[in-house]
Design a protein around this motif. Sequence first.
Motif, PDB file in Angstrom:
ATOM      1  N   GLU A 190       0.814  -1.217   0.000  1.00  0.00           N
ATOM      2  CA  GLU A 190       0.000   0.000   0.000  1.00  0.00           C
ATOM      3  C   GLU A 190       0.849   1.268   0.000  1.00  0.00           C
ATOM      4  O   GLU A 190       0.463   2.282  -0.557  1.00  0.00           O
ATOM      5  CB  GLU A 190      -0.953   0.005   1.198  1.00  0.00           C
ATOM      6  N   LYS A 244       1.932   2.536  -3.478  1.00  0.00           N
ATOM      7  CA  LYS A 244       0.951   3.147  -4.378  1.00  0.00           C
ATOM      8  C   LYS A 244       1.232   4.619  -4.601  1.00  0.00           C
ATOM      9  O   LYS A 244       1.413   5.382  -3.666  1.00  0.00           O
ATOM     10  CB  LYS A 244      -0.465   2.959  -3.827  1.00  0.00           C
ATOM     11  N   GLU A 273       6.020  17.253  -4.682  1.00  0.00           N
ATOM     12  CA  GLU A 273       4.908  16.665  -3.949  1.00  0.00           C
ATOM     13  C   GLU A 273       5.414  15.572  -3.008  1.00  0.00           C
ATOM     14  O   GLU A 273       4.958  15.465  -1.869  1.00  0.00           O
ATOM     15  CB  GLU A 273       3.932  16.068  -4.949  1.00  0.00           C
ATOM     16  N   PHE A 311       5.073  15.437   0.984  1.00  0.00           N
ATOM     17  CA  PHE A 311       4.434  14.277   1.604  1.00  0.00           C
ATOM     18  C   PHE A 311       5.304  13.694   2.706  1.00  0.00           C
ATOM     19  O   PHE A 311       4.836  13.450   3.828  1.00  0.00           O
ATOM     20  CB  PHE A 311       4.150  13.234   0.522  1.00  0.00           C
ATOM     21  N   MET A 331      -2.416  17.333  -2.652  1.00  0.00           N
ATOM     22  CA  MET A 331      -1.662  16.100  -2.323  1.00  0.00           C
ATOM     23  C   MET A 331      -2.266  14.901  -3.063  1.00  0.00           C
ATOM     24  O   MET A 331      -3.444  14.622  -2.953  1.00  0.00           O
ATOM     25  CB  MET A 331      -1.730  15.867  -0.811  1.00  0.00           C
ATOM     26  N   ASP A 332      -1.461  14.240  -3.808  1.00  0.00           N
ATOM     27  CA  ASP A 332      -1.921  13.069  -4.558  1.00  0.00           C
ATOM     28  C   ASP A 332      -2.472  12.004  -3.620  1.00  0.00           C
ATOM     29  O   ASP A 332      -1.804  11.544  -2.716  1.00  0.00           O
ATOM     30  CB  ASP A 332      -0.751  12.504  -5.359  1.00  0.00           C
ATOM     31  N   GLU A 370      -3.026   8.970  -4.059  1.00  0.00           N
ATOM     32  CA  GLU A 370      -2.400   7.650  -4.113  1.00  0.00           C
ATOM     33  C   GLU A 370      -1.182   7.536  -3.199  1.00  0.00           C
ATOM     34  O   GLU A 370      -0.883   6.477  -2.677  1.00  0.00           O
ATOM     35  CB  GLU A 370      -2.001   7.302  -5.544  1.00  0.00           C
ATOM     36  N   LEU A 371      -0.504   8.652  -3.040  1.00  0.00           N
ATOM     37  CA  LEU A 371       0.667   8.635  -2.160  1.00  0.00           C
ATOM     38  C   LEU A 371       0.264   8.322  -0.724  1.00  0.00           C
ATOM     39  O   LEU A 371       1.002   7.679   0.014  1.00  0.00           O
ATOM     40  CB  LEU A 371       1.384   9.987  -2.191  1.00  0.00           C
ATOM     41  N   LEU A 372      -0.915   8.801  -0.369  1.00  0.00           N
ATOM     42  CA  LEU A 372      -1.363   8.642   1.009  1.00  0.00           C
ATOM     43  C   LEU A 372      -1.621   7.194   1.405  1.00  0.00           C
ATOM     44  O   LEU A 372      -1.509   6.818   2.561  1.00  0.00           O
ATOM     45  CB  LEU A 372      -2.668   9.417   1.230  1.00  0.00           C
ATOM     46  N   LYS A 373      -1.940   6.402   0.392  1.00  0.00           N
ATOM     47  CA  LYS A 373      -2.334   5.028   0.703  1.00  0.00           C
ATOM     48  C   LYS A 373      -1.299   4.315   1.555  1.00  0.00           C
ATOM     49  O   LYS A 373      -0.115   4.308   1.233  1.00  0.00           O
ATOM     50  CB  LYS A 373      -2.573   4.255  -0.592  1.00  0.00           C
ATOM     51  N   GLY A 374      -1.764   3.721   2.582  1.00  0.00           N
ATOM     52  CA  GLY A 374      -0.878   2.960   3.432  1.00  0.00           C
ATOM     53  C   GLY A 374      -0.256   3.780   4.537  1.00  0.00           C
ATOM     54  O   GLY A 374       0.248   3.238   5.512  1.00  0.00           O
ATOM     55  N   SER A 375      -0.295   5.095   4.392  1.00  0.00           N
ATOM     56  CA  SER A 375       0.325   5.918   5.422  1.00  0.00           C
ATOM     57  C   SER A 375      -0.675   6.317   6.506  1.00  0.00           C
ATOM     58  O   SER A 375      -0.285   6.773   7.572  1.00  0.00           O
ATOM     59  CB  SER A 375       0.933   7.163   4.801  1.00  0.00           C
TER      60      SER A 375
END
Lengths: 108, 108
Positions: A4, A7, A92, A96, B1-2, B4-9
């Motif tokens: 995950e 991603k 980005e 992040f 903020m994209d 998809e980057l957030l996924k899992g975080s």
Amino acid sequence: MDRELLKGSTPLLLLSLLCEGPMYGYQIIETVRHRTGGTYTLKEGALYPALHKLEATEFISSYWETQDNGRERRYYAIQPAGLAFLSAKKKEWNQFVDMVQAFVGPKA
Amino acid sequence: MDRELLKGSTPLLLLSLLCEGPMYGYQIIETVRHRTGGTYTLKEGALYPALHKLEATEFISSYWETQDNGRERRYYAIQPAGLAFLSAKKKEWNQFVDMVQAFVGPKA
DNA sequence: TGACGGCCATCGCTTTGCGAGGCACATTGG
DNA sequence: CCAATGTGCCTCGCAAAGCGATGGCCGTCA
């Protein structure tokens, strides 16, 4: 490595790699595998769709090249639009990382 | 903020926050929004499912508390198992960041 | 009394990685 | 000479997670 987390980072990785010069799919996988000491093996089911998507948006281009043994390889090369996109993505990415770091606390 | 980057975080963020003490959903959203200066607004559709999942695995627990005005709030608190999990997640996070950094190049 | 905000939550959609499978051909070793 | 392995491309169905929309409840304040 948690799938995950990966991603969204794949286009970033690919564009960064292609900055160093054109590469073909299999080579990308092997390169990532070696450079991470085997920690991360980019999967084909993730790579090719991502590559094709980047091509569809004209961030990269592709061309077939014939090897000495007659077999073909498909090389991917970064395009100007891809460079611009990469630059934005990098920014980005740093945002992040800083953001998460702010909550998790630094490297510890 | 994209997205998809957030996924899992998200679990990482939540557990880190709850390390500072019990919080309720709305408070978590506001806290994240303020601390990031509005850059990142955790969405309800992401928060509550994540919270419930963490509770189902017993990494956090929850309890309802009545406010002075009679209304209820659901607080979430980290559990021992959650602390252990957080520690592992942190390690994974750092590995992940280092990995990507190795390809993208440092902060630049 | 009506708008606003606090506070909880769910649902369907989309995106993306993954595992598995498939195809084609070259090389190498028993 | 044939089988196994490696190179090299790809797609399909699945699962996971964030998002936007939606909905509901109840205080407060103009």
